[in-house]
Design an enzyme around this catalytic site. Sequence first.
Site, mmCIF file in Angstrom:
data_model
loop_
_atom_site.group_PDB
_atom_site.id
_atom_site.type_symbol
_atom_site.label_atom_id
_atom_site.label_comp_id
_atom_site.label_asym_id
_atom_site.label_seq_id
_atom_site.Cartn_x
_atom_site.Cartn_y
_atom_site.Cartn_z
ATOM 1 N N CYS A 36 0.876 -1.175 0.000
ATOM 2 C CA CYS A 36 0.000 0.000 0.000
ATOM 3 C C CYS A 36 0.910 1.222 0.000
ATOM 4 O O CYS A 36 1.692 1.395 -0.936
ATOM 5 C CB CYS A 36 -0.960 -0.027 1.188
ATOM 6 S SG CYS A 36 -0.196 -0.324 2.795
ATOM 7 N N SER A 37 0.853 2.060 1.016
ATOM 8 C CA SER A 37 1.774 3.196 1.090
ATOM 9 C C SER A 37 3.009 2.811 1.894
ATOM 10 O O SER A 37 4.100 2.669 1.346
ATOM 11 C CB SER A 37 1.072 4.418 1.709
ATOM 12 O OG SER A 37 0.054 4.896 0.859
#
Length: 754
Positions: free
Chosen positions: A459-460
């Site tokens: 994801c991030s």
Amino acid sequence: MDTLNVSTVKNVILNRRGYSITGTLILSPYHLVFSFLPPQSSTSTSSSSSNSSSTSTLIQPKEIWICYPVIERLSKSRGSSWISNASITNNLSNNGSGDSEDIEKSESVLPKLNIPDFDHYTASHIRLQCKDFTFYSFDFLNDLVCTEVFSKLSFLITVPKIENDIQTLYAYDYQPNTLEKKLLINGWNIYDPIQEYKRLGLLSDDDKYWRASKINHEYKFCPSYPNILIVPSTISDNVLKHTAKFRSKQRIPAVVYKHRNGINGNGNVIARCSQPLVGLNLQNRSIQDEKLIAEIFNSQEKERKNVISEDRELQSQPQKNLLVDLRPLTNAMAQHALGAGTENIENYRGKSPNSDNNGGDSSTNGSIDGEQRQVNKIFCNIDNIHVMRDSLNKLTSILNDLDKFPVSNSANKTQSSYPLLQQSLTKTMWLHRISIILQSVDRITKSIHFNNTNVIIHCSDGWDRTSQVSALSQLCLDPYYRTIKGFMVLIEKEWVSFGFKFSTRGDHGGCIGAILKKEPKQSRIDPNETSSEPVPATSSTTSSSEPNLNLNSGGGYGSTVASFLQRAATHIKNTAANSPLLSDSDLSDSSKYPGSSIYTGSNEKSPVFHQFLDCVYQIYRQHPSKFEFNSRFLKRLFYHYYSCQYGSFLCDSERELRHIRKVQDKTVSVWDYFNSRPKEFSNSQYLIQTETEGDGEIFFNFADVKWWYELYGRSDEEMNGLSNSLDRKFAQMKLNRAASPANSTTNGTTINGS
């Protein structure tokens, strides 16, 4: 309990769901305790008068214990809680969900309590909203006593936040009970990474395909990663060092699972990491990062070719590879403005090892000659932590209002209000976001099992959505993780060791509306572990400055891209900022407490682990016979995540837990609680499945999601509608009819006539 540090207040009235009882409120160092005498039943009052005195002496007081870290929101108001409930009823009426008769009763017919000098208008009350979705209202005789209790309660709750010291939590003072002391295996030793990776087939004596790198042995390489990382044997630690420069928070791609279960085990792997630092010009790349990912694919393909016999169908099935970006596309593109972003998929489509038979370098990417490796990328549209927190806040607000009234007055009124309640619940979007997570898991598990696909997830920062989806995928693919011990190992591996921020996301020691006597101390943990998610402007902490959008490349195209990405990043920030953590109506008057401030919440708090457990519940609900544990196991795990009674979930990384704080030497593991009570959490419907009976994978309908009504303390009919209870009743009736001899027939004629 330390009696020297205990405050006791008598004649306190507890109000819950339209009912009240008088008792004594006790503020201990770690718990709020409400002690009361239970009302006598009608059977006891109808006994002979000669025995009434002896019966009353046998009544033992009951107690309600509330641990301070579970309290999420604290508020104080003038007037009794009954007056506050009347105003809520009026608001519901204005929204079309109230009843004029109920309003008149709530405003004009206030209950008469058996306490001298108690007046509903001169009294004051404190409202507690807990993280486990329980709610309490305490009425006090006068405002002076209520203010004093509110001030001391605020202090006791926020001590860990103000001191920034987890050693002030109950876990450091808790002593294991008799059952926990008798355990042969300590909960802190339940997970051995080397043994687990050997079980998965990722480690062997020859280390021909995979190896355990100790580059992070003292957590200096990546503070938020475990000290043992599984990487291809062909990748040196020097390559890993260069790769870390291209990944956010140095969280490089690491292999965590190999699918080798059952007769159809194809050896496909799951790897997890954080987002790449592609940057604003969209051209930054890392040859070492591309080589590491290429070798993950190559090692798996070589192992599958050498290990799987040629007569199996999997040999002829083409190898596929998938990069899974769990974020929405807009969020991923906006991260380019912050120096990060998403992969350029063309850079990872190097030559397949089978396409170069002349001894060429199979790790060379972007080759035109030969067959390119099949690598695709998808976005899963899972929103960030701020959106998830806003969704849960809306749900909690609805449950908070519901809790102020009796569970039911009459059947007709109750059932007629269900559709309005369910409509309000739908607007929270909670189940919709659960469904999106499950949809991502469904895509990954089917790709691995049916389509011969290796998967890399991020994801991030790689510790929120990545932990959710990676753990859920393994839960569905490997039946071991659906046993009680296996589920504990899964959480230790995918959540604790890979750096999920349990303390930050749970906001341990934080209570919205509480009085902070002084500013919280600065964190002593490595600042490198801060989140790279955009921080809303309403944060109680200082916001990061705007990114410097400076393009090295000139021309109008570069400025156009910069403008677009900056607008996208601003949009994400504004979206999260539109939902303030605390409304003005919830704030207590801080002017009454000179030199103090009111805690308004943390923008880093988010129900990430809650969502994971909710997703597990959805899968369990569809496949109850596939899990060794029951739903109570999940509910109690949810509670002890916030209770801070055990040390397992007090920190933000394995480094902080075991290396810095050494929590394992000073506290009890949460797994000791569950292992000491196995019968309480065992699933009676569980069917043990051997490898000869099937593969053990489970697949589910991600659109079939229901409210986990047991967790929220409501009924199934309230939250999910009457259709669910009717379906269960019809199913039970069908079973009864099938088992009844009265329904058997002979030559087409019913035995019992008619």
